[in-house]
Scaffold this active site. Structure first.
Site, PDB file in Angstrom:
ATOM      1  CG  ASN A   1      14.207   2.035  -8.840  1.00 58.40           C
ATOM      2  OD1 ASN A   1      13.101   1.506  -9.165  1.00 58.40           O
ATOM      3  ND2 ASN A   1      15.417   1.673  -8.706  1.00 58.40           N
TER       4      ASN A   1
ATOM      5  CG  PHE B   1      10.431  -4.150 -15.466  1.00 59.15           C
ATOM      6  CD1 PHE B   1      11.460  -3.747 -15.266  1.00 59.15           C
ATOM      7  CD2 PHE B   1      10.314  -5.780 -15.303  1.00 59.15           C
ATOM      8  CE1 PHE B   1      12.729  -4.609 -14.760  1.00 59.15           C
ATOM      9  CE2 PHE B   1      11.182  -6.445 -14.969  1.00 59.15           C
ATOM     10  CZ  PHE B   1      12.536  -5.668 -14.822  1.00 59.15           C
TER      11      PHE B   1
ATOM     12  CB  SER C   1      13.989  -5.291 -11.113  1.00 56.06           C
ATOM     13  OG  SER C   1      12.901  -4.314 -10.539  1.00 56.06           O
TER      14      SER C   1
ATOM     15  CG  ASN D   1      11.287  -1.744  -7.568  1.00 57.44           C
ATOM     16  OD1 ASN D   1      11.129  -2.208  -6.496  1.00 57.44           O
ATOM     17  ND2 ASN D   1      12.188  -1.385  -8.320  1.00 57.44           N
ATOM     18  CB  THR D   2       8.490  -6.977 -11.514  1.00 50.65           C
ATOM     19  OG1 THR D   2       8.711  -6.030 -12.078  1.00 50.65           O
ATOM     20  CG2 THR D   2       7.548  -8.038 -12.048  1.00 50.65           C
TER      21      THR D   2
ATOM     22  CE  LYS E   1      21.828  -4.137 -13.103  1.00 52.13           C
ATOM     23  NZ  LYS E   1      21.483  -2.929 -13.457  1.00 52.13           N
TER      24      LYS E   1
ATOM     25  CG  ASN F   1      18.972  -4.740 -10.325  1.00 49.03           C
ATOM     26  OD1 ASN F   1      18.829  -3.493 -10.085  1.00 49.03           O
ATOM     27  ND2 ASN F   1      18.254  -5.334 -11.318  1.00 49.03           N
TER      28      ASN F   1
END
Length: 352
Positions: free
Chosen positions: A110, A114, A172, A174-175, A210, A239
Protein backbone atom coordinates in the site's frame (compact mmCIF):
# COMPACT_ATOMS: atom_id res chain seq x y z
CA UNK A 1 -20.94 -18.39 9.09
CA UNK A 2 -17.46 -19.38 7.93
CA UNK A 3 -18.85 -20.49 4.58
CA UNK A 4 -20.62 -17.14 4.15
CA UNK A 5 -17.40 -15.35 4.96
CA UNK A 6 -15.49 -17.38 2.38
CA UNK A 7 -18.09 -16.53 -0.25
CA UNK A 8 -17.84 -12.85 0.68
CA UNK A 9 -14.03 -12.94 0.49
CA UNK A 10 -14.11 -14.62 -2.90
CA UNK A 11 -16.39 -11.89 -4.18
CA UNK A 12 -14.24 -9.11 -2.77
CA UNK A 13 -11.13 -10.54 -4.39
CA UNK A 14 -12.81 -10.00 -7.77
CA UNK A 15 -12.86 -6.22 -7.35
CA UNK A 16 -10.25 -3.51 -6.83
CA UNK A 17 -8.59 -3.95 -3.40
CA UNK A 18 -9.40 -0.47 -2.13
CA UNK A 19 -13.01 -0.79 -3.26
CA UNK A 20 -13.17 -4.19 -1.55
CA UNK A 21 -11.92 -2.59 1.64
CA UNK A 22 -14.66 0.03 1.40
CA UNK A 23 -17.24 -2.71 0.92
CA UNK A 24 -15.95 -4.47 4.04
CA UNK A 25 -16.36 -1.28 6.08
CA UNK A 26 -19.87 -0.79 4.67
CA UNK A 27 -20.81 -4.38 5.53
CA UNK A 28 -19.64 -3.91 9.12
CA UNK A 29 -21.65 -0.70 9.38
CA UNK A 30 -24.73 -2.67 8.36
CA UNK A 31 -24.08 -5.27 11.04
CA UNK A 32 -22.85 -7.98 8.69
CA UNK A 33 -20.04 -9.12 10.97
CA UNK A 34 -18.82 -12.62 11.69
CA UNK A 35 -18.03 -12.56 15.41
CA UNK A 36 -19.41 -13.27 18.86
CA UNK A 37 -17.30 -10.91 20.95
CA UNK A 38 -13.74 -11.04 22.24
CA UNK A 39 -12.23 -14.48 22.84
CA UNK A 40 -11.76 -14.92 26.57
CA UNK A 41 -9.81 -17.28 28.80
CA UNK A 42 -7.79 -16.98 31.99
CA UNK A 43 -4.71 -18.09 30.09
CA UNK A 44 -5.09 -15.39 27.42
CA UNK A 45 -5.84 -12.55 29.80
CA UNK A 46 -2.91 -10.16 30.14
CA UNK A 47 -1.89 -6.58 30.95
CA UNK A 48 0.19 -4.47 28.55
CA UNK A 49 1.32 -1.01 29.68
CA UNK A 50 -1.63 -0.89 32.05
CA UNK A 51 -4.13 -1.99 29.41
CA UNK A 52 -6.26 -4.91 30.57
CA UNK A 53 -6.62 -7.28 27.60
CA UNK A 54 -8.96 -10.27 27.58
CA UNK A 55 -6.66 -11.73 24.91
CA UNK A 56 -3.42 -10.52 23.29
CA UNK A 57 -4.61 -10.56 19.65
CA UNK A 58 -5.27 -7.04 18.37
CA UNK A 59 -6.18 -5.34 15.12
CA UNK A 60 -3.43 -3.16 13.66
CA UNK A 61 -4.04 0.39 12.47
CA UNK A 62 -5.06 0.92 8.85
CA UNK A 63 -8.17 -1.22 8.62
CA UNK A 64 -10.51 1.26 10.29
CA UNK A 65 -8.73 4.47 9.39
CA UNK A 66 -11.61 6.75 10.35
CA UNK A 67 -12.98 4.95 13.43
CA UNK A 68 -16.19 4.09 11.59
CA UNK A 69 -16.70 0.48 12.74
CA UNK A 70 -15.05 0.19 16.13
CA UNK A 71 -18.11 -1.45 17.67
CA UNK A 72 -18.46 -4.23 15.09
CA UNK A 73 -14.71 -4.88 15.16
CA UNK A 74 -14.88 -5.39 18.92
CA UNK A 75 -17.16 -8.36 18.24
CA UNK A 76 -14.71 -10.09 15.88
CA UNK A 77 -12.64 -11.77 18.59
CA UNK A 78 -9.91 -9.17 19.09
CA UNK A 79 -8.59 -8.29 22.53
CA UNK A 80 -7.89 -4.71 21.45
CA UNK A 81 -8.27 -2.54 18.35
CA UNK A 82 -6.18 0.28 16.91
CA UNK A 83 -7.74 2.76 14.46
CA UNK A 84 -6.26 5.51 12.30
CA UNK A 85 -3.86 6.93 11.39
CA UNK A 86 -5.38 10.34 12.12
CA UNK A 87 -3.85 13.63 11.05
CA UNK A 88 -4.78 17.13 12.26
CA UNK A 89 -6.47 18.05 8.97
CA UNK A 90 -8.32 15.74 6.57
CA UNK A 91 -6.28 14.65 3.58
CA UNK A 92 -6.99 12.49 0.53
CA UNK A 93 -3.70 10.60 0.57
CA UNK A 94 -1.78 9.52 -2.51
CA UNK A 95 -3.29 9.04 -5.99
CA UNK A 96 -5.06 5.78 -6.79
CA UNK A 97 -4.42 2.94 -7.35
CA UNK A 98 -2.54 2.69 -4.07
CA UNK A 99 -3.39 -0.76 -2.69
CA UNK A 100 -2.32 -4.03 -4.30
CA UNK A 101 -2.98 -7.66 -3.39
CA UNK A 102 -0.05 -10.03 -3.76
CA UNK A 103 -2.09 -13.21 -3.48
CA UNK A 104 0.74 -15.55 -4.44
CA UNK A 105 2.77 -14.12 -1.56
CA UNK A 106 -0.13 -13.72 0.92
CA UNK A 107 0.87 -10.09 1.10
CA UNK A 108 -0.15 -6.55 0.18
CA UNK A 109 1.55 -3.34 -0.88
CA UNK A 110 0.00 0.00 0.00
CA UNK A 111 0.95 3.60 -0.54
CA UNK A 112 -2.11 5.27 0.96
CA UNK A 113 -0.29 8.25 2.46
CA UNK A 114 -2.37 8.78 5.62
CA UNK A 115 -5.71 9.29 3.86
CA UNK A 116 -8.25 10.09 6.59
CA UNK A 117 -11.12 12.34 7.65
CA UNK A 118 -9.01 14.36 10.08
CA UNK A 119 -8.82 14.39 13.86
CA UNK A 120 -12.06 16.28 14.53
CA UNK A 121 -14.30 13.81 12.70
CA UNK A 122 -12.41 10.84 14.14
CA UNK A 123 -12.56 12.28 17.68
CA UNK A 124 -16.34 12.67 17.42
CA UNK A 125 -16.77 9.03 16.39
CA UNK A 126 -14.45 7.81 19.13
CA UNK A 127 -16.30 9.88 21.72
CA UNK A 128 -19.55 8.13 20.78
CA UNK A 129 -18.16 4.59 20.90
CA UNK A 130 -19.41 1.94 23.31
CA UNK A 131 -16.79 -0.79 23.33
CA UNK A 132 -15.72 -3.28 25.97
CA UNK A 133 -12.12 -3.69 24.80
CA UNK A 134 -9.25 -1.17 24.67
CA UNK A 135 -9.26 1.05 21.58
CA UNK A 136 -6.20 2.98 20.47
CA UNK A 137 -5.44 5.61 17.86
CA UNK A 138 -2.51 5.74 15.46
CA UNK A 139 -1.21 9.32 15.30
CA UNK A 140 -0.03 10.74 11.97
CA UNK A 141 1.18 13.96 10.39
CA UNK A 142 -0.18 15.91 7.44
CA UNK A 143 1.85 15.58 4.26
CA UNK A 144 2.05 19.37 3.78
CA UNK A 145 2.61 20.20 7.45
CA UNK A 146 5.28 22.74 8.31
CA UNK A 147 5.83 21.02 11.68
CA UNK A 148 5.16 17.31 11.45
CA UNK A 149 6.50 16.65 14.93
CA UNK A 150 3.90 19.01 16.37
CA UNK A 151 1.13 17.27 14.41
CA UNK A 152 1.44 14.13 16.54
CA UNK A 153 0.98 16.11 19.75
CA UNK A 154 -1.94 18.02 18.23
CA UNK A 155 -3.83 14.83 17.37
CA UNK A 156 -3.15 13.38 20.81
CA UNK A 157 -4.55 16.47 22.54
CA UNK A 158 -7.71 16.33 20.43
CA UNK A 159 -8.36 12.59 20.43
CA UNK A 160 -6.58 11.40 23.58
CA UNK A 161 -9.62 11.83 25.87
CA UNK A 162 -11.55 9.34 23.73
CA UNK A 163 -9.09 6.43 23.42
CA UNK A 164 -7.29 3.99 25.70
CA UNK A 165 -3.86 4.28 24.08
CA UNK A 166 -2.08 6.10 21.25
CA UNK A 167 0.66 5.15 18.82
CA UNK A 168 3.21 7.53 17.32
CA UNK A 169 3.61 6.45 13.70
CA UNK A 170 6.90 7.70 12.26
CA UNK A 171 7.48 4.51 10.31
CA UNK A 172 5.05 4.71 7.39
CA UNK A 173 7.06 4.73 4.14
CA UNK A 174 4.27 6.50 2.26
CA UNK A 175 4.71 10.07 3.52
CA UNK A 176 7.91 11.57 2.15
CA UNK A 177 10.71 11.89 4.71
CA UNK A 178 8.46 10.75 7.58
CA UNK A 179 10.89 7.95 8.47
CA UNK A 180 13.58 10.58 8.96
CA UNK A 181 11.86 11.28 12.28
CA UNK A 182 13.15 7.91 13.56
CA UNK A 183 16.62 9.44 13.96
CA UNK A 184 17.77 9.96 17.54
CA UNK A 185 17.64 13.76 17.77
CA UNK A 186 14.44 14.17 15.75
CA UNK A 187 12.68 11.34 17.58
CA UNK A 188 13.67 12.67 21.00
CA UNK A 189 12.25 16.10 20.20
CA UNK A 190 9.06 14.66 18.70
CA UNK A 191 8.40 12.36 21.65
CA UNK A 192 9.05 15.17 24.13
CA UNK A 193 6.20 17.10 22.51
CA UNK A 194 3.92 14.08 22.48
CA UNK A 195 4.60 13.27 26.12
CA UNK A 196 3.92 16.89 27.07
CA UNK A 197 0.55 16.59 25.33
CA UNK A 198 -0.09 13.30 27.13
CA UNK A 199 0.57 14.99 30.48
CA UNK A 200 -2.15 17.53 29.69
CA UNK A 201 -4.82 14.85 29.34
CA UNK A 202 -7.19 14.45 32.26
CA UNK A 203 -6.39 10.75 32.20
CA UNK A 204 -2.91 10.15 30.72
CA UNK A 205 -2.96 7.14 28.41
CA UNK A 206 -0.22 4.73 27.31
CA UNK A 207 1.77 5.95 24.31
CA UNK A 208 3.52 3.52 21.98
CA UNK A 209 6.01 4.07 19.18
CA UNK A 210 5.63 2.14 15.92
CA UNK A 211 8.91 1.49 14.14
CA UNK A 212 9.99 0.24 10.72
CA UNK A 213 11.46 -3.23 10.13
CA UNK A 214 14.20 -1.77 7.92
CA UNK A 215 16.44 -0.59 10.77
CA UNK A 216 19.93 -1.85 11.53
CA UNK A 217 21.21 -2.76 14.98
CA UNK A 218 22.67 0.68 15.61
CA UNK A 219 19.38 2.40 14.79
CA UNK A 220 17.45 -0.05 16.96
CA UNK A 221 19.79 0.63 19.87
CA UNK A 222 19.22 4.37 19.49
CA UNK A 223 15.44 3.91 19.36
CA UNK A 224 15.51 1.74 22.48
CA UNK A 225 17.56 4.40 24.28
CA UNK A 226 15.24 7.23 23.21
CA UNK A 227 12.12 5.22 24.06
CA UNK A 228 13.26 4.63 27.62
CA UNK A 229 14.47 8.21 28.12
CA UNK A 230 11.21 9.62 26.76
CA UNK A 231 9.03 7.62 29.13
CA UNK A 232 7.19 5.77 26.38
CA UNK A 233 4.84 2.97 27.39
CA UNK A 234 6.04 0.50 24.76
CA UNK A 235 7.07 -0.13 21.15
CA UNK A 236 5.11 -1.68 18.29
CA UNK A 237 7.40 -3.67 16.01
CA UNK A 238 6.94 -3.36 13.10
CA UNK A 239 5.33 -1.38 10.31
CA UNK A 240 5.56 -2.32 6.62
CA UNK A 241 8.86 -2.89 4.80
CA UNK A 242 10.43 -1.44 1.66
CA UNK A 243 12.11 -4.78 0.93
CA UNK A 244 10.86 -6.92 -1.95
CA UNK A 245 12.96 -10.01 -1.29
CA UNK A 246 11.47 -13.30 -2.47
CA UNK A 247 8.24 -11.94 -3.94
CA UNK A 248 6.59 -13.66 -6.93
CA UNK A 249 3.46 -11.58 -7.55
CA UNK A 250 3.06 -9.42 -10.64
CA UNK A 251 2.63 -6.44 -8.30
CA UNK A 252 5.96 -6.92 -6.52
CA UNK A 253 7.46 -3.80 -8.13
CA UNK A 254 4.78 -1.40 -6.90
CA UNK A 255 5.97 1.42 -4.65
CA UNK A 256 4.82 1.47 -1.04
CA UNK A 257 5.00 -0.58 2.12
CA UNK A 258 4.89 -4.37 1.94
CA UNK A 259 2.90 -6.24 4.59
CA UNK A 260 1.83 -9.82 5.15
CA UNK A 261 3.69 -13.13 5.19
CA UNK A 262 6.97 -11.91 3.60
CA UNK A 263 7.46 -9.50 6.53
CA UNK A 264 7.14 -12.11 9.27
CA UNK A 265 10.77 -13.15 9.71
CA UNK A 266 12.26 -9.66 9.33
CA UNK A 267 9.81 -8.07 11.76
CA UNK A 268 10.19 -10.89 14.29
CA UNK A 269 13.98 -10.55 14.28
CA UNK A 270 13.64 -6.81 14.92
CA UNK A 271 11.21 -7.59 17.72
CA UNK A 272 13.60 -10.08 19.32
CA UNK A 273 16.51 -7.65 19.09
CA UNK A 274 14.45 -4.91 20.73
CA UNK A 275 13.41 -7.34 23.44
CA UNK A 276 17.06 -8.06 24.10
CA UNK A 277 17.98 -4.36 24.14
CA UNK A 278 15.12 -3.32 26.42
CA UNK A 279 15.38 -6.38 28.69
CA UNK A 280 11.88 -6.04 30.12
CA UNK A 281 11.95 -2.28 30.71
CA UNK A 282 8.88 -1.79 28.50
CA UNK A 283 6.43 -4.07 26.68
CA UNK A 284 6.52 -4.78 22.97
CA UNK A 285 3.65 -5.45 20.58
CA UNK A 286 4.53 -7.69 17.66
CA UNK A 287 3.04 -7.06 14.22
CA UNK A 288 4.09 -8.11 10.75
CA UNK A 289 3.04 -11.27 8.96
CA UNK A 290 0.88 -12.74 11.73
CA UNK A 291 -1.55 -15.06 9.98
CA UNK A 292 -1.83 -18.01 12.36
CA UNK A 293 -1.74 -18.90 16.04
CA UNK A 294 1.73 -20.40 15.52
CA UNK A 295 3.01 -17.09 14.18
CA UNK A 296 1.36 -15.14 16.99
CA UNK A 297 2.95 -17.54 19.47
CA UNK A 298 6.35 -17.09 17.80
CA UNK A 299 6.07 -13.31 18.22
CA UNK A 300 5.18 -13.73 21.88
CA UNK A 301 8.05 -16.10 22.51
CA UNK A 302 10.36 -13.67 20.68
CA UNK A 303 9.42 -10.95 23.18
CA UNK A 304 5.97 -9.57 22.36
CA UNK A 305 3.42 -9.11 25.14
CA UNK A 306 0.67 -8.87 22.51
CA UNK A 307 0.35 -9.06 18.73
CA UNK A 308 -1.59 -7.33 15.98
CA UNK A 309 -2.94 -8.63 12.67
CA UNK A 310 -4.22 -6.97 9.53
CA UNK A 311 -3.08 -8.21 6.09
CA UNK A 312 -3.88 -11.84 6.92
CA UNK A 313 -7.52 -10.78 7.30
CA UNK A 314 -7.57 -9.98 3.57
CA UNK A 315 -7.09 -13.68 2.91
CA UNK A 316 -8.63 -15.28 6.00
CA UNK A 317 -11.44 -12.90 6.92
CA UNK A 318 -12.26 -11.25 10.24
CA UNK A 319 -13.03 -14.61 11.84
CA UNK A 320 -9.30 -15.30 11.69
CA UNK A 321 -8.81 -13.11 14.79
CA UNK A 322 -10.92 -15.41 16.96
CA UNK A 323 -9.35 -18.50 15.43
CA UNK A 324 -5.87 -17.25 16.27
CA UNK A 325 -6.86 -16.43 19.84
CA UNK A 326 -8.52 -19.81 20.45
CA UNK A 327 -5.58 -21.74 18.98
CA UNK A 328 -3.06 -19.62 20.84
CA UNK A 329 -4.78 -20.61 24.07
CA UNK A 330 -4.29 -24.26 23.12
CA UNK A 331 -0.60 -23.73 22.29
CA UNK A 332 0.03 -22.07 25.65
CA UNK A 333 -1.71 -24.93 27.43
CA UNK A 334 0.25 -27.52 25.42
CA UNK A 335 3.56 -25.98 26.52
CA UNK A 336 2.57 -25.61 30.15
CA UNK A 337 2.18 -21.84 30.32
CA UNK A 338 -0.47 -20.64 32.75
CA UNK A 339 -0.61 -17.16 31.20
CA UNK A 340 0.51 -15.33 28.07
CA UNK A 341 2.93 -13.31 30.18
CA UNK A 342 4.73 -16.50 31.20
CA UNK A 343 5.58 -17.21 27.55
CA UNK A 344 6.88 -13.75 26.62
CA UNK A 345 10.51 -13.90 25.50
CA UNK A 346 11.00 -17.61 26.16
CA UNK A 347 12.07 -18.20 22.56
CA UNK A 348 13.90 -14.95 21.90
CA UNK A 349 17.22 -16.68 21.32
CA UNK A 350 15.79 -18.45 18.28
CA UNK A 351 15.59 -15.10 16.46
CA UNK A 352 18.89 -13.51 17.44
Amino acid sequence: MKMLERIALAGMHRVDPERAHGLAISALKMGLGFGHGPVRSDRLRTTVAGLELVNPVGLAAGFDKNAEVVGPLAQAGFGFVEVGAATPRPQPGNPKPRLFRLSEDQAAINRFGFNNDGMDAIAERLAARVVGIPVGLNLGANKDSTDRAQDFATVLRRCGPHVDFATVNVSSPNTEKLRDLQGKAALSALLAGVMDARAELRVPIPVFLKIAPDLDDAALAEIAEVAVASGLSGIIATNTTLSRDGLTSVHKGEAGGLSGQPVFEKSTRVLARLSQLLDGTMPLIGVGGVGSAEQAYAKIRAGASAVQVYTALVYGGLSLAGEIAHSLDALLERDGFDTVADAVGTGRGDWL
